[in-house]
Structures are given as structure tokens and as C-alpha cells.
Motif scaffolding. Sequence first.
Motif, PDB file in Angstrom:
ATOM      1  N   ILE A 203       0.838  -1.210   0.000  1.00  0.00           N
ATOM      2  CA  ILE A 203       0.000   0.000   0.000  1.00  0.00           C
ATOM      3  C   ILE A 203       0.869   1.254   0.000  1.00  0.00           C
ATOM      4  O   ILE A 203       0.576   2.239  -0.699  1.00  0.00           O
ATOM      5  CB  ILE A 203      -0.944  -0.015   1.221  1.00  0.00           C
ATOM      6  N   LEU A 204       1.969   1.236   0.769  1.00  0.00           N
ATOM      7  CA  LEU A 204       2.871   2.394   0.826  1.00  0.00           C
ATOM      8  C   LEU A 204       3.482   2.668  -0.548  1.00  0.00           C
ATOM      9  O   LEU A 204       3.549   3.825  -0.990  1.00  0.00           O
ATOM     10  CB  LEU A 204       3.967   2.139   1.862  1.00  0.00           C
ATOM     11  N   ILE A 205       3.910   1.623  -1.228  1.00  0.00           N
ATOM     12  CA  ILE A 205       4.468   1.791  -2.576  1.00  0.00           C
ATOM     13  C   ILE A 205       3.397   2.311  -3.531  1.00  0.00           C
ATOM     14  O   ILE A 205       3.652   3.186  -4.373  1.00  0.00           O
ATOM     15  CB  ILE A 205       5.043   0.456  -3.083  1.00  0.00           C
ATOM     16  N   ALA A 206       2.165   1.775  -3.398  1.00  0.00           N
ATOM     17  CA  ALA A 206       1.074   2.230  -4.254  1.00  0.00           C
ATOM     18  C   ALA A 206       0.764   3.707  -4.011  1.00  0.00           C
ATOM     19  O   ALA A 206       0.495   4.464  -4.963  1.00  0.00           O
ATOM     20  CB  ALA A 206      -0.165   1.376  -4.017  1.00  0.00           C
ATOM     21  N   LEU A 207       0.811   4.140  -2.753  1.00  0.00           N
ATOM     22  CA  LEU A 207       0.557   5.550  -2.433  1.00  0.00           C
ATOM     23  C   LEU A 207       1.618   6.461  -3.033  1.00  0.00           C
ATOM     24  O   LEU A 207       1.314   7.568  -3.493  1.00  0.00           O
ATOM     25  CB  LEU A 207       0.492   5.745  -0.915  1.00  0.00           C
ATOM     26  N   ILE A 208       2.872   5.987  -3.042  1.00  0.00           N
ATOM     27  CA  ILE A 208       3.939   6.775  -3.687  1.00  0.00           C
ATOM     28  C   ILE A 208       3.639   6.915  -5.171  1.00  0.00           C
ATOM     29  O   ILE A 208       3.800   7.996  -5.764  1.00  0.00           O
ATOM     30  CB  ILE A 208       5.313   6.111  -3.460  1.00  0.00           C
ATOM     31  N   GLY A 209       3.201   5.811  -5.787  1.00  0.00           N
ATOM     32  CA  GLY A 209       2.847   5.867  -7.201  1.00  0.00           C
ATOM     33  C   GLY A 209       1.690   6.815  -7.468  1.00  0.00           C
ATOM     34  O   GLY A 209       1.725   7.600  -8.428  1.00  0.00           O
ATOM     35  N   ILE A 210       0.657   6.765  -6.616  1.00  0.00           N
ATOM     36  CA  ILE A 210      -0.483   7.675  -6.765  1.00  0.00           C
ATOM     37  C   ILE A 210      -0.033   9.123  -6.631  1.00  0.00           C
ATOM     38  O   ILE A 210      -0.439  10.001  -7.399  1.00  0.00           O
ATOM     39  CB  ILE A 210      -1.563   7.342  -5.718  1.00  0.00           C
ATOM     40  N   SER A 211       0.841   9.386  -5.652  1.00  0.00           N
ATOM     41  CA  SER A 211       1.357  10.741  -5.460  1.00  0.00           C
ATOM     42  C   SER A 211       2.120  11.222  -6.690  1.00  0.00           C
ATOM     43  O   SER A 211       1.957  12.369  -7.123  1.00  0.00           O
ATOM     44  CB  SER A 211       2.261  10.776  -4.223  1.00  0.00           C
ATOM     45  N   LEU A 212       2.943  10.347  -7.265  1.00  0.00           N
ATOM     46  CA  LEU A 212       3.702  10.723  -8.464  1.00  0.00           C
ATOM     47  C   LEU A 212       2.778  11.037  -9.632  1.00  0.00           C
ATOM     48  O   LEU A 212       2.980  12.018 -10.364  1.00  0.00           O
ATOM     49  CB  LEU A 212       4.657   9.594  -8.849  1.00  0.00           C
ATOM     50  N   VAL A 213       1.752  10.203  -9.819  1.00  0.00           N
ATOM     51  CA  VAL A 213       0.823  10.415 -10.934  1.00  0.00           C
ATOM     52  C   VAL A 213       0.079  11.732 -10.766  1.00  0.00           C
ATOM     53  O   VAL A 213       0.000  12.542 -11.697  1.00  0.00           O
ATOM     54  CB  VAL A 213      -0.170   9.237 -11.033  1.00  0.00           C
ATOM     55  N   ILE A 214      -0.477  11.958  -9.564  1.00  0.00           N
ATOM     56  CA  ILE A 214      -1.255  13.184  -9.338  1.00  0.00           C
ATOM     57  C   ILE A 214      -0.365  14.424  -9.390  1.00  0.00           C
ATOM     58  O   ILE A 214      -0.737  15.452  -9.970  1.00  0.00           O
ATOM     59  CB  ILE A 214      -2.007  13.083  -7.996  1.00  0.00           C
ATOM     60  N   CYS A 215       0.837  14.334  -8.796  1.00  0.00           N
ATOM     61  CA  CYS A 215       1.779  15.469  -8.866  1.00  0.00           C
ATOM     62  C   CYS A 215       2.076  15.828 -10.319  1.00  0.00           C
ATOM     63  O   CYS A 215       2.119  17.009 -10.677  1.00  0.00           O
ATOM     64  CB  CYS A 215       3.083  15.099  -8.153  1.00  0.00           C
ATOM     65  N   SER A 216       2.295  14.805 -11.135  1.00  0.00           N
ATOM     66  CA  SER A 216       2.656  15.041 -12.536  1.00  0.00           C
ATOM     67  C   SER A 216       1.493  15.658 -13.301  1.00  0.00           C
ATOM     68  O   SER A 216       1.657  16.664 -14.007  1.00  0.00           O
ATOM     69  CB  SER A 216       3.076  13.729 -13.197  1.00  0.00           C
ATOM     70  N   ILE A 217       0.294  15.052 -13.158  1.00  0.00           N
ATOM     71  CA  ILE A 217      -0.866  15.567 -13.897  1.00  0.00           C
ATOM     72  C   ILE A 217      -1.195  16.979 -13.450  1.00  0.00           C
ATOM     73  O   ILE A 217      -1.525  17.851 -14.275  1.00  0.00           O
ATOM     74  CB  ILE A 217      -2.075  14.633 -13.691  1.00  0.00           C
ATOM     75  N   ASP A 218      -1.106  17.239 -12.141  1.00  0.00           N
ATOM     76  CA  ASP A 218      -1.454  18.549 -11.597  1.00  0.00           C
ATOM     77  C   ASP A 218      -0.566  19.655 -12.151  1.00  0.00           C
ATOM     78  O   ASP A 218      -0.976  20.811 -12.210  1.00  0.00           O
ATOM     79  CB  ASP A 218      -1.334  18.500 -10.067  1.00  0.00           C
ATOM     80  N   ARG A 219       0.640  19.296 -12.582  1.00  0.00           N
ATOM     81  CA  ARG A 219       1.587  20.308 -13.054  1.00  0.00           C
ATOM     82  C   ARG A 219       1.793  20.284 -14.569  1.00  0.00           C
ATOM     83  O   ARG A 219       1.928  21.337 -15.191  1.00  0.00           O
ATOM     84  CB  ARG A 219       2.935  20.125 -12.344  1.00  0.00           C
ATOM     85  N   VAL A 220       1.836  19.087 -15.140  1.00  0.00           N
ATOM     86  CA  VAL A 220       2.190  18.999 -16.550  1.00  0.00           C
ATOM     87  C   VAL A 220       1.058  19.482 -17.459  1.00  0.00           C
ATOM     88  O   VAL A 220       1.308  20.072 -18.511  1.00  0.00           O
ATOM     89  CB  VAL A 220       2.600  17.548 -16.916  1.00  0.00           C
ATOM     90  N   VAL A 221      -0.197  19.243 -17.052  1.00  0.00           N
ATOM     91  CA  VAL A 221      -1.321  19.672 -17.893  1.00  0.00           C
ATOM     92  C   VAL A 221      -1.385  21.196 -18.008  1.00  0.00           C
ATOM     93  O   VAL A 221      -1.432  21.734 -19.125  1.00  0.00           O
ATOM     94  CB  VAL A 221      -2.649  19.085 -17.365  1.00  0.00           C
ATOM     95  N   PRO A 222      -1.383  21.943 -16.896  1.00  0.00           N
ATOM     96  CA  PRO A 222      -1.406  23.408 -17.049  1.00  0.00           C
ATOM     97  C   PRO A 222      -0.147  23.963 -17.716  1.00  0.00           C
ATOM     98  O   PRO A 222      -0.228  24.942 -18.467  1.00  0.00           O
ATOM     99  CB  PRO A 222      -1.534  23.921 -15.609  1.00  0.00           C
TER     100      PRO A 222
END
Length: 542
Positions: free
Chosen positions: A134-153
Motif C-alpha cells: 500500500i505504501l508503494i502504491a501511495l507513492i505511485g499515486i502521489s507521483l501520478v497526481i503530482c505530474s498531472i497537476d503540473r504537466v497539464v497546465p
Amino acid sequence: MMKKVKCECGHINHEGTVLCEACGKPIEGNQHIDGNDQNKLLNMRYDGSARRSQTYKRTFIDKTWAFFSSVKVGVWLIALALIASAIGTIYPQYMNANTPIPANQYYEQEYGITGQIFYQLGFHELYSSWWFIILIALIGISLVICSIDRVVPLHRALKNQKPKRHEIFVKRQRFFAETENVNQSERKTLIENLKKRRYKITEQDGHIMAEKNRFSRWGPYVNHIGLIIILLAAILRMFPFMYDEGYVWVREGETREVPTTNGEYYIENEKFVYETWDRHDDRFQEALKNEEFDVPSNFQTNAVVYKAKEEVVTGQLPEMEEVKRHEIRLNEPLNVDSYKIYQSGTQLRSEYGRITLSVNNEDGSSLGSFGFLPNNNKREYELNDGYIAYIDSYYPELEFTEEGPSSSSKHPRNPGFVFEVHNPNGDVEGRYFYLGEQIIPLSDDSVYNVDVEDTELITATGLLVQKDHSLIYFLIGAMIFMVGVAQGLYWHHRRVWIHPKEDGSLLIAGHTNKNWYGLKEDIRQAMSDTSLNLVKDQQEKL
């Protein structure tokens, strides 16, 4: 419903936009987000485009998105994973302990109260535990959301940017200069010099934007893609179809099933080779002179791999065909199908492979000899003239308790056995106990002298069996990550805006995400053949 913000230039911006994506003018009412009301210089992070995490905070989904888009949260998750991994190395993982003792007993017996705590917290099987996954999955979720939140705008802002920018945008850049009464020749010279320095020139109504190395802005997000692939590989590695590992001890002359292959493959240890460095060799004398014992130079298992030709029956070896022979050494595994078999451990001459006993009459004549095989279930051994030696009781690792002789394990490290000599009619004519390479008669009327003729010690080799389909994905992720590192480290996004005014003046501004000195040198050299005023760093005035 998403609220839109229309700039005076006519461009429709998303709610929360700080700088108009088209002309760059600060949008009224949104400057509190990045503090542009308080600073002379514009905050150009993400080019002032709206980030979802800083705009929408109404619903549970918005708050969850904002939580995982935080870099601090990502860093904390990574730190927790690193701390957990470090704790997991204090004691060996249970799969590497190579012990028949159950995990709940092993750690307490070997390491005491700290070992028990280690087990209770689940660190004994860290990388397959539910909470670590679960901890590894949360890191992955954080990376995905961090990237989308910044790369799209960021992508939207860079795609929509136009050469014609608002005068406020130009004047509030870090590098800025204004020159009055600029003729077209100097303007043309400046543009040509920028082209020579590999800037891409875009023009709109006499306004110029010179840009190069835009691709470097995507470096951090390429890093994220590589890390996400690595994390996915780490999660998939926890499933047997992607990664499996087993350990087996195989004695010399023994054939055992290869673990994790479901009875498909078997391995035979034909011979174990143990070699040491020669103390008399001039090349090694200096290095070995302080060593009390011989230093091993080679651990080698001469192995044969077989494949079962028929359905496996529990407790029996099936009919097999030879698949491969290989000398397994350290870092030289045997490869068969998708499995790698590594030389991992050894119990050097630790078990008895054969005990040869001679049986003699009282007059000294020989009744024959037999070789007892501790690792074999054979009970009867033929002697001369129809006589038989019969193994009545066998204790692989002999120990004496209040109830009598017993065995502490199934491995023949200290064998003891009771055997009888039967005449051709089946009558017992002698009963004996083999104990510590000595023969003890168990009956007063024994008519034979039994002696230990020879003993043979064998070595058990420890083989680590691995099936790993995840390595290619780790490699792909690592390569993509390094591409992103190079992309963001060695190239820098540089932009120069040339803004002509109606009174004949020329405004020049520059911005970069890294290496401001390099951008200033580019502009200085582009202006070297002109009389234009050199750009100044306005941050020095603050």
C-alpha cells in the motif's frame, strides 16, 4: 462547473489562472496564489497557469487531489518507505533464513524480544506485506497526481503562449532592458544573432519570441514516468507469475525437485567442488599470511537439470530426461527456461553419505561388508553366503533423551543405527549399535566381530532458484528516468521577448527555468553587434 476567466486580450483562461496564457497579463483577483501583488517580478512557475490542486478545494475529491499533489506528501511517503526498508535489513527476511523453524518461533529464538517485535510488525516479510505494498502504491499515486497537476497546465500555457505579450508581462521579467529609437537594422541584427544561437523565432504583429530547449521542461515529468514504471514493477514483483524465489539443499549424489517449478524440473548434485587459494603461490602469500584458515577460492556445484516426462507422484521421482549440465559457481548461475539457479550456500562435509562396515567370524574369516547409505531408505544389505545385515532402527542426528535414543533432525550429521545380522534361515545371530564410528554389541551371544571399515562425508550445496520477469521493467524505468535527468539537467528552457512600442522604443525581456548566467550570455552575444542596452537583472534591485 468550471469557471472561466476572460482576459482583455480575448483569451479564455481556466479558473485560478495567475497570468493570462496568451498575453501574460496578471489576472486581477488571482495574484494572491503566487504572490504577484507583492513582488515586482512575476512568478513564472508553470507560466502562471491554473493548477487544479490550488483552485478547487470544495469536495472530498478536490481535497484528496490537493493532498496527493503536494511534494511534501510525496517526500514523506518516500521517507517512510526508506525507513521501513532500513528496518527490514536489521534481521534477515524469513525467506532467506533457510530454517525449518516457523517464523513466529525463529525470530524469538534467534534474536530475543527485538526479533519477536520485528516479526509482530511484519518486517520478516517486508516486501510482500500488505502495508508495504500500500505504501508503494501511495507513492505511485502521489507521483501520478503530482505530474498531472503540473504537466497539464504547463503544457496548456506553453502551447497557448504568443509572441505578442502584454507590456506588464515584459517589464516584470527578471531580465529586462529598454532602448529608445531603435532602427529596423539593429532589430534585424538582434533576431539573426538569436537564430545563430539556435533560438526558434516566432513573430506576431512585429512582436518576437525567441525560444529554445522547450523540451527540457518535461524532464521532471519524464523522471516521474520512469519512477512510476519502477514502482509498478516493484508491485508486480510481489506476484508469483512475475517473480518467484525458492531455496533447496541438494547433497552430493542426490536429486531434488527444483522449487517454484511445480515438479517440472529436478536437479542433481553430481559433485561439489571446494577449492582454496594456494598459500605457497607467490601471488597470494602476502595476502594470506595473516589468515589462520584456508581461504576459499571456489564454490562449485556440478549440476544436472532434468525435466519430468510424466505426472509427478508425491514421494517418488518421475521418469525424467536430461535438459542441461552446468558448473554452478558464484555469479555464474545455471539458466533453464525462465529460471536462474545460483550457488548460494554450502554445508561442507557436514553429513555422512556412506558408512562401510565389515562383518567377520570369530576365527577372523570375512562374512562380507556392506555400505550403509544414511540418505537412502534401504533396510537390507546382502553379505556373503546368504547372510543379510538388516537396519532395525535409524537416527540421523542421534541424541539421547529420557525416553531413549531419538533424532533431532532428519539430516545424517551424527547418525546412529541398530542393525542385525541374519543367517540364511532368517534367524538373528547378532545385534549391534553403530554409535560415533564405534560398534557396540547389544547381545552377549553375538558371534561376529563388526568393524568400521570406512566413512564418507558429503557436502550439501544450497541453491537459490529465481524466476524474475520484472527486471526488464526496472531497466526500462531506470533508462526513462535517466533520460529525464539528462533532459532537465543539461538543457534549459530559454525565452527572449522583443516588444516594440509605438514611440520607437524596444523592450527586451528574458526568462529561463535554470542557469540565468547562460541566458544573459546568450542575450549579450546577440546584442554584441548592436547599440541596444544590455538587459539587467532586476532581481538585484529587490
